[in-house]
Design a protein around this motif. Structure first.
Motif, PDB file in Angstrom:
ATOM      1  N   LYS A   1      87.432  64.478  81.484  1.00 50.59           N
ATOM      2  CA  LYS A   1      88.380  65.483  81.598  1.00 50.59           C
ATOM      3  C   LYS A   1      88.677  65.733  83.279  1.00 50.59           C
ATOM      4  N   ASP A   2      87.321  65.563  83.984  1.00 52.94           N
ATOM      5  CA  ASP A   2      88.060  65.289  85.312  1.00 52.94           C
ATOM      6  C   ASP A   2      89.082  64.520  86.105  1.00 52.94           C
ATOM      7  N   LEU A   3      88.845  62.928  85.296  1.00 54.96           N
ATOM      8  CA  LEU A   3      89.585  61.827  86.116  1.00 54.96           C
ATOM      9  C   LEU A   3      91.360  62.151  85.400  1.00 54.96           C
ATOM     10  N   HIS A   4      91.108  62.932  84.699  1.00 52.90           N
ATOM     11  CA  HIS A   4      92.453  63.012  83.989  1.00 52.90           C
ATOM     12  C   HIS A   4      92.847  63.905  84.296  1.00 52.90           C
ATOM     13  N   LEU A   5      92.200  65.371  85.073  1.00 50.78           N
ATOM     14  CA  LEU A   5      92.665  65.974  85.552  1.00 50.78           C
ATOM     15  C   LEU A   5      93.109  65.569  87.174  1.00 50.78           C
ATOM     16  N   GLU A   6      92.368  64.760  87.848  1.00 53.74           N
ATOM     17  CA  GLU A   6      92.422  64.038  88.648  1.00 53.74           C
ATOM     18  C   GLU A   6      93.574  63.577  89.106  1.00 53.74           C
ATOM     19  N   GLN A   7      94.238  62.381  88.124  1.00 52.93           N
ATOM     20  CA  GLN A   7      95.370  61.945  87.671  1.00 52.93           C
ATOM     21  C   GLN A   7      96.339  62.496  87.582  1.00 52.93           C
ATOM     22  N   SER A   8      95.740  63.463  86.441  1.00 50.76           N
ATOM     23  CA  SER A   8      97.685  64.606  86.874  1.00 50.76           C
ATOM     24  C   SER A   8      97.574  65.171  87.849  1.00 50.76           C
TER      25      SER A   8
ATOM     26  N   MET B   1     106.767  55.092  90.027  1.00 48.60           N
ATOM     27  CA  MET B   1     108.116  55.201  91.401  1.00 48.60           C
ATOM     28  C   MET B   1     108.503  57.215  91.032  1.00 48.60           C
ATOM     29  N   ASN B   2     108.855  57.972  91.967  1.00 50.34           N
ATOM     30  CA  ASN B   2     108.713  58.990  91.423  1.00 50.34           C
ATOM     31  C   ASN B   2     110.234  59.733  91.237  1.00 50.34           C
ATOM     32  N   PRO B   3     110.571  60.367  90.809  1.00 49.74           N
ATOM     33  CA  PRO B   3     111.632  61.432  91.003  1.00 49.74           C
ATOM     34  C   PRO B   3     112.659  61.235  92.011  1.00 49.74           C
ATOM     35  N   ALA B   4     111.710  61.756  93.180  1.00 43.09           N
ATOM     36  CA  ALA B   4     112.987  61.841  94.106  1.00 43.09           C
ATOM     37  C   ALA B   4     113.493  60.158  94.471  1.00 43.09           C
ATOM     38  N   CYS B   5     113.062  59.250  94.837  1.00 44.64           N
ATOM     39  CA  CYS B   5     112.498  58.206  94.711  1.00 44.64           C
ATOM     40  C   CYS B   5     114.148  57.429  93.963  1.00 44.64           C
ATOM     41  N   MET B   6     114.107  57.634  92.369  1.00 39.74           N
ATOM     42  CA  MET B   6     115.047  57.267  91.714  1.00 39.74           C
ATOM     43  C   MET B   6     116.129  57.841  91.998  1.00 39.74           C
ATOM     44  N   ARG B   7     116.427  58.619  92.707  1.00 44.66           N
ATOM     45  CA  ARG B   7     117.416  59.621  93.015  1.00 44.66           C
ATOM     46  C   ARG B   7     118.395  59.591  94.204  1.00 44.66           C
TER      47      ARG B   7
ATOM     48  N   THR C   1      97.683  64.424  90.550  1.00 42.72           N
ATOM     49  CA  THR C   1      98.157  63.148  91.503  1.00 42.72           C
ATOM     50  C   THR C   1      99.587  63.223  91.009  1.00 42.72           C
ATOM     51  N   ARG C   2      99.388  62.776  89.833  1.00 45.34           N
ATOM     52  CA  ARG C   2     101.172  62.159  89.475  1.00 45.34           C
ATOM     53  C   ARG C   2     101.651  63.474  89.788  1.00 45.34           C
ATOM     54  N   THR C   3     101.183  64.972  89.652  1.00 44.73           N
ATOM     55  CA  THR C   3     102.251  65.967  89.829  1.00 44.73           C
ATOM     56  C   THR C   3     102.210  66.300  91.540  1.00 44.73           C
ATOM     57  N   VAL C   4     101.778  65.769  92.536  1.00 39.97           N
ATOM     58  CA  VAL C   4     101.981  66.240  94.002  1.00 39.97           C
ATOM     59  C   VAL C   4     103.383  64.949  93.203  1.00 39.97           C
ATOM     60  N   ILE C   5     102.296  63.662  93.600  1.00 39.45           N
ATOM     61  CA  ILE C   5     104.089  62.600  93.716  1.00 39.45           C
ATOM     62  C   ILE C   5     105.220  62.408  93.373  1.00 39.45           C
ATOM     63  N   ARG C   6     104.974  63.498  92.443  1.00 39.70           N
ATOM     64  CA  ARG C   6     106.646  63.901  91.640  1.00 39.70           C
ATOM     65  C   ARG C   6     107.107  64.951  92.475  1.00 39.70           C
TER      66      ARG C   6
END
Ligand code: ADP
Length: 496
Positions: free
Chosen positions: A144-151, A176-182, A153-158
């Motif tokens: 759960k912690d790992l998942h939380l940590e991953q999500s 690749m985050n959405p800003a990069c795709m844009r 980090t992913r949220t921050v990057i996104r």
């Protein structure tokens, strides 16, 4: 008496007092905490008050019978292990009890050892299943912690406004985050997993990301920086950094993509402004400069020396301003690409000969020797605007003269190496400390020390030289140390 069992609470439920007391004695000796109940109702009451690890349960009792008590305990305390005590005649019921969740059974009459073995086995089993449950809970928590940590980090990057690309060591895109795709105008149904070149068709960028992903960022450098413009008229700056594990193993790269369009527009506006102001200032300044010359020329011999001195100083200053304006205009011409626009094959040897001859008297004025060495077999032509090359060599040789003492030596040496023409301007002058090596190529930067204090200049010469050389696809190298002189080498590609 064993102390490890003292926290284990066992309930003995039997209508026969002898059995209850016998069990209490045998188990008490082994350190277990024992409670007793003489019928089903009492047992259910006790179990409800505090949980037991094990319940020894007689199946055949008056009132609430054993199977019903078993059912109640299983419902309310599924972790409690129930061992049924049964007479031979009730073996069938014992089997039924096992089906309903009893853990084991012990036939009556039993010997102390038999009871000990059955209870110890149950306790061991309970310990194992408690431990398994604890491990499972821990695993779930870690997951759960790992998942939380991953999500997280992913949220921050996104959410980052700048683009982020994570690549594997073979430069395949892992994220690749959405800003990069844009920023890169990639389609919304973009799927990662392919090589970075598959998504971004900018050769220089792909090469650097691939090298950073392989861990090829040179020592002393933190990342590869690259700038390019996109089809959508955006200017992007990218920074690719290798990621390494704690043991130094290369895990790939992180590339940050920043939109610098605004900065570029600002830079262009600034250059345009500087160019405009310089242009406006040039003619009035030249007029003042000439008028000062006329006034100086008309001064009679009787005029006070101080007047003559002041006018000469004013003329030196106006000359300095005119030079600076010329340099600023040169810089803005380089920035707008005008200097290298009109390219044709240029004979570098002839250009060098002209510049050296022009500056010879200046060098000789300081008692310096200025030599030019050209290869016997001649030099191949270089594609450039001839005037831009004169600016480059003129600036470097003038600097060598300025920053070398009386009677110094300045050598200009041109050679051909493979597809390059190399021109080294070497002096045995003051030299430059390492900490200034990069800075002297920035606008208006001048080294101020005892040697250079009284030498006038604008700090724009080297930025102009660098700008032109790089526009021509060449490079500028510097080797210098205080007291050991300086060598500036211009490397230009031979025109194809
Ligand atoms: P300027 O000569 O007008 O000051 P430049 O941009 O040409 O501006 O040079 C920047 C600085 O680099 C100079 O002020 C000087 O300190 C240093 N420099 C340039 N060429 C040499 C050289 N050949 N030897 C020592 N110092 C030099």
């Amino acid at each position: 008496m064993s102390t490890e069992n003292q926290d284990i609470h066992i309930l003995v439920v039997d209508d026969e007092r002898d059995i209850r007391d016998g069990c209490e004695r045998i188990l008490g000796r082994r350190g277990y905490k024992v409670s007793k109940a003489e019928n089903g109702e009492e047992a259910v009451d006790l179990v409800d008050k505090s949980p037991f690890a094990i319940v020894l349960l007689d199946l055949k009792m008056p009132g609430m019978d054993g199977l019903e008590v078993l059912g109640r305990i299983r419902d309310s305390h599924p972790d409690t292990m129930v061992i049924v005590i049964t007479g031979f005649a009730t073996v069938e019921t014992a089997i039924e009890a096992m089906k309903r969740g009893a853990y084991d059974f012990i036939p009556k009459p039993f010997k102390p050892d038999q009871l000990r073995i059955v209870v110890d086995r149950a306790i061991e089993r309970k310990r194992l299943s408690d431990e398994a449950r604890r491990l499972e809970t821990e695993r779930q928590r870690t997951l759960k912690d790992l998942h939380l940590e991953q999500s997280r980090t992913r949220t921050v990057i996104r959410a980052l406004p700048d683009g982020v690309i994570v690549t594997t060591p073979d430069a395949h895109v892992a994220l690749m985050n959405p800003a990069c795709m844009r920023l890169l105008s990639l389609p919304e149904d973009f799927q990662p997993g392919e090589h970075v070149c598959h998504y971004i068709k900018e050769e220089g960028f792909c090469t650097l990301v691939t090298r950073a992903s392989r861990g090829e960022v040179p020592e002393g450098q933190t990342s590869f920086t690259y700038e390019f413009s996109t089809e959508g008229d955006k200017y992007l700056r990218t920074d690719s950094t290798t990621i390494r594990s704690d043991t130094g193993e290369c895990l790939g790269a992180v590339t940050v993509v920043i939109d610098i369009t605004g900065l570029m527009v600002l830079d262009r506006l600034k250059s345009e402004f500087v160019a405009k102001v310089s242009h406006e200032l040039r003619s009035p300044l030249s007029t003042i400069h000439e008028q000062l010359a006329m006034v100086l020329a008309k001064l009679t011999d009787e005029a006070p020396a101080e007047q003559r001195h002041l006018l000469s100083r004013a003329r030196e200053k106006t000359q300095g301003l005119i030079t600076m304006i010329g340099d600023l205009l040169d810089l803005s011409r380089i920035e707008s690409g005008l200097v290298t626009k009109d390219r044709r094959p240029v004979d570098v040897a002839a250009t060098l000969t002209g510049v050296v001859e022009f500056l010879r008297s200046k060098a000789e004025g300081k008692g310096q020797t200025l030599t030019l060495t050209l290869p016997e077999q001649g030099l191949p032509p270089v594609s450039a605007d001839p005037q831009s090359l004169e600016i480059v060599f003129g600036n470097l040789i003038t600097n060598a003269i300025h920053y070398t003492g009386e009677k110094g030596r300045i050598e200009v040496d041109a050679t051909r190496r493979e597809n390059q023409v190399r021109v080294a301007v070497q002096d045995n002058g003051f030299g430059i400390e390492k900490r200034h090596h990069e800075k002297i190529f920035e606008r208006f930067y001048r080294v101020k020390d005892d040697n250079t204090r009284y030498i006038t200049g604008t700090g724009l010469g080297l930025p102009i030289v660098k700008g032109i050389v790089e526009d021509l696809g060449g490079t500028l190298e510097l080797v210098s140390a205080p007291g050991e002189g300086s060598t500036f080498t211009v490397v230009l590609p031979v025109s194809s």
